[in-house]
Scaffold this active site. Structure first.
Site, mmCIF file in Angstrom:
data_model
loop_
_atom_site.group_PDB
_atom_site.id
_atom_site.type_symbol
_atom_site.label_atom_id
_atom_site.label_comp_id
_atom_site.label_asym_id
_atom_site.label_seq_id
_atom_site.Cartn_x
_atom_site.Cartn_y
_atom_site.Cartn_z
ATOM 1 N N HIS A 45 0.826 -1.207 0.000
ATOM 2 C CA HIS A 45 0.000 0.000 0.000
ATOM 3 C C HIS A 45 0.861 1.258 0.000
ATOM 4 C CE1 HIS A 45 -2.851 -2.890 2.134
ATOM 5 N NE2 HIS A 45 -3.527 -2.538 1.062
ATOM 6 N N LEU A 206 2.882 -9.234 -1.129
ATOM 7 C CA LEU A 206 2.375 -8.697 0.124
ATOM 8 C C LEU A 206 0.853 -8.580 0.060
ATOM 9 C CD1 LEU A 206 4.955 -5.943 1.089
ATOM 10 C CD2 LEU A 206 5.026 -8.414 1.454
#
Length: 305
Positions: A45, A206
């Protein structure tokens, strides 16, 4: 209007607050980059935030666990919700000097004024569907998913009105669906697809769901990516057939004892299955389960977004 949770992060909770903030950005002639998340922020992110900050004056991150993209049997209730930690990570991120950082963390009632349930048959109100692309790949086992994604992202685009929006390649079908939605609904923004961020040691993509993996599952999980890498090596050596490329992934997945849900070699434009990689390239992707945790990954062959 808002709460200053960290000295350099502005936190907004309502549509009215965001629209006031957006008007200020426009008056100051600041470009706005947007990153959509469901929270539980990790390096992937933050990489999207970095990409947004490289191109835009202001970065806004939405943090919203969207009920409409979950089915009744899925993990909505146990999906990690870590807003204070997420805000701290955004505050600590190293961005170009002068970049403003904002969080939009709405309630479910704010995003779905008429209410929302995970039972699609009981849902009422306005929803967005991207027909054709949504039924492929992930849509085979999660027929509700992209209707929920397209609906909430359309709402967020309408609320935030970003100049640029940044999404991760790990969710490759989502990128294809949203790219089509932006084109079809004439959203005045540019959609960017940012390469997947991986664990530097073993290459596992991830994901917020990685926290669900046991230590033993975490050791086996990268087998799928090893298979993708083997397939990419074959492609680089001139092997383009579906049979050979998928077999490479299957062999590594079997070595890791992964419970494979599907492996796909698809056209990047319409996600239809391919017998071989042609001049337009292909998406090699798949999903697998480890206990109750479902993971996805992909690589691009012969093209980039």
């Amino acid at each position: 209007m808002s709460k200053q949770t960290n000295s350099n992060v502005l936190v907004l909770h309502t549509v009215a607050e965001v629209r006031t903030w957006r008007q200020t950005q426009q008056e100051q002639n600041k470009s706005v980059g947007y990153v959509a998340t469901m929270g539980a922020l990790h390096a992937g992110h933050l990489n999207l935030v970095d990409a947004a900050a490289e191109q835009c004056d202001s970065v806004i991150v939405s943090i919203f666990v969207n009920p409409a993209q979950f089915a009744p049997h899925e993990d909505l209730d146990r999906y990690p919700r870590t807003l204070p930690d997420d805000i701290s990570k955004l505050a600590a991120a190293t961005l170009p000097p002068g970049t403003t950082r904002t969080v939009f963390a709405p309630s479910v009632a704010e995003m779905y004024p008429r209410g929302i349930t995970t039972d699609r048959a009981q849902q009422r109100g306005t929803f967005v569907e991207v027909l054709g692309l949504s039924e492929m790949l992930e849509g085979g086992t999660r027929p509700h998913f992209f209707r929920g994604v397209a609906t909430v992202v359309a709402k967020l685009f309408h609320i935030i009105m970003p100049d640029h929006a940044f999404f991760g390649q790990k969710d490759v079908q989502q990128c294809c669906v949203l790219r089509a939605m932006v084109q079809d609904l004439h959203f005045p923004l540019k959609l960017h697809v940012v390469p997947t961020v991986r664990d530097p040691e073993d290459g596992l993509a991830l994901s917020s769901r990685n926290v669900y993996l046991s230590p033993e599952q975490r050791l086996r999980a990268p087998s799928f990516y090893r298979g993708l890498c083997r397939a990419r090596d074959l492609f680089d050596d001139g092997i383009v057939s579906r049979e050979n490329l998928i077999a490479a992934v299957e062999e590594e997945a079997a070595a890791g004892a992964l419970d494979i849900e599907y492996i796909s070699l698809s056209n990047p434009e319409d996600l239809s299955e391919l017998e071989s990689v042609g001049s337009s390239g292909a998406v090699l992707s798949g999903a697998w389960r480890m206990g109750t945790t479902r993971l996805i990954d992909n690589i691009l062959l012969g093209f980039n977004f």
